[in-house]
Design an enzyme around this catalytic site. Sequence first.
Site: not given
Ligand code: MV4
Length: 448
Positions: A116, A165, A203, A237, A275, A287, A291, A294
């Site tokens: 990452k 996550g 965030l 999701k 993403e 990220e 792939r 879903v």
């Molecule tokens: C974050 C965030 C808030 N701020 N990064 C969770 C999954 C991973 N792909 C990245 N994630 C997050 N990164 C920053 N700088 C909050 C999350 C996050 C989240 C992101 C996408 C969908 C659901 C989530 C649930 C909790 C936290």
Amino acid sequence: MISKVLIANRGEIALRVIRACRELGIRSVAVHSTADSYAMHVRMADEAVCIGPPPAGRSYLSIPSIVSACSITGADAVHPGYGFLSENAEFAQVLEEHGIKFIGPSSEHIRLMGDKVAAKEYMKRQGVPCVPGSNGPVPSAERAMAVAAKIGYPVIVKAAAGGGGRGMKHVGASEDMEFAFQSARREARAAFGNDEVYIEKFLETPRHIEIQVFGDGCGKAVFLGERDCSLQRRHQKLLEEAPAPGITEEQRAGIGEISANAAASIRYSGAGTIEYLFADGEFNFIEMNTRLQVEHPVTEAIFGVDLVREQILVASGMPMSFKQEDMRIRGHAIEARINAERLPNFDPCPGLVSTYHAPGGLGVRMDSAIYSGYAVPPHYDSLIGKLVVHGLDRQTAIARMRRALGELIVDGLDTTAPLFEQVLQEQDFADGNYDIHWLENWLKKQQA
Ligand code: MV4
């Protein structure tokens, strides 16, 4: 052209790939564990090979077993689906070394995006907007505090080898950094064998919006709009939609072009998802997934494109069958994930499906591998179906989803279907007024 595809997966996604192969006149090979002898993908494929006992580590994740199944059947390509080995660079590399095509990006691209920190550095260099944070890995709690002081609290400590996550620690203030940093490191080392971590501004209430990209492997790439995947629980999701509510044509074209260019610059091959966290009108890269996802059917619905067919074409060295300028969004699509889980706690609910009836009619697609009399095994993911609806606009799609949910019959076990009947009646949902925390907050309210 590829002549025989082995599908290194099970369930609805295995059927999805078999269907695309059949339409292309390509033979298909299912692999299965002993728990899946009566699974629909085994019946639907042209051939099937048993590759091991029920635990995924000894079957669907066993690289030697899958390579052996290719050589026994003469498969010249493997489609990994999602999950399992789909983002395993080692697997893609072993197949490459055996002269078997991996239907997906190169092992180098999988490896790059699996790291990452490296992925973010690459995207930043390509002009992709990223969440503010450390430039690269952070080696100590002291350095972490210096970064956080600069970008401001709260921050989040993430594992370079994490994603989806896993391996994240929220840090509200400087006095919590030392502890959070060390525990993030320790957990990353235990989970991934790699304790590299990095830092981002946290965030608070973003939406999770992802861009579908598709590369031809020769330096051309297109984007196929976005999906809003904010409705989730514990990083799973539950409902996705395309397009994302409230995103303007200008925002879409802007982030879409940036995303496609980033994929084109590395000569990315096949389907990819970039993403973002969307907050205050801005996209912030987090990220890239290398792939097929879903939720890809919502994109297929609004663009009228068969993404798996395109994956197979590009893996065969053929051109994509569409151009960016021909891609227009038609209407709105919503996917509800039907999991064999018991509400309100989402406990897995495997067991015998006594009766199954799929919804149908205009604009309804039910991707599922279950049937009346099928026993959902306890060893795998609880997803048993994806109900995808398409309508001329969002309101029509919502009404269609409610209608389709009413037609769905899964007797014998509990599913997440009733949850959607409730969520779809919420004013916030109708207004597109939700973020990544909305569903968990809503579930808490329902409990009370
Ligand atoms: C974050 C965030 C808030 N701020 N990064 C969770 C999954 C991973 N792909 C990245 N994630 C997050 N990164 C920053 N700088 C909050 C999350 C996050 C989240 C992101 C996408 C969908 C659901 C989530 C649930 C909790 C936290």
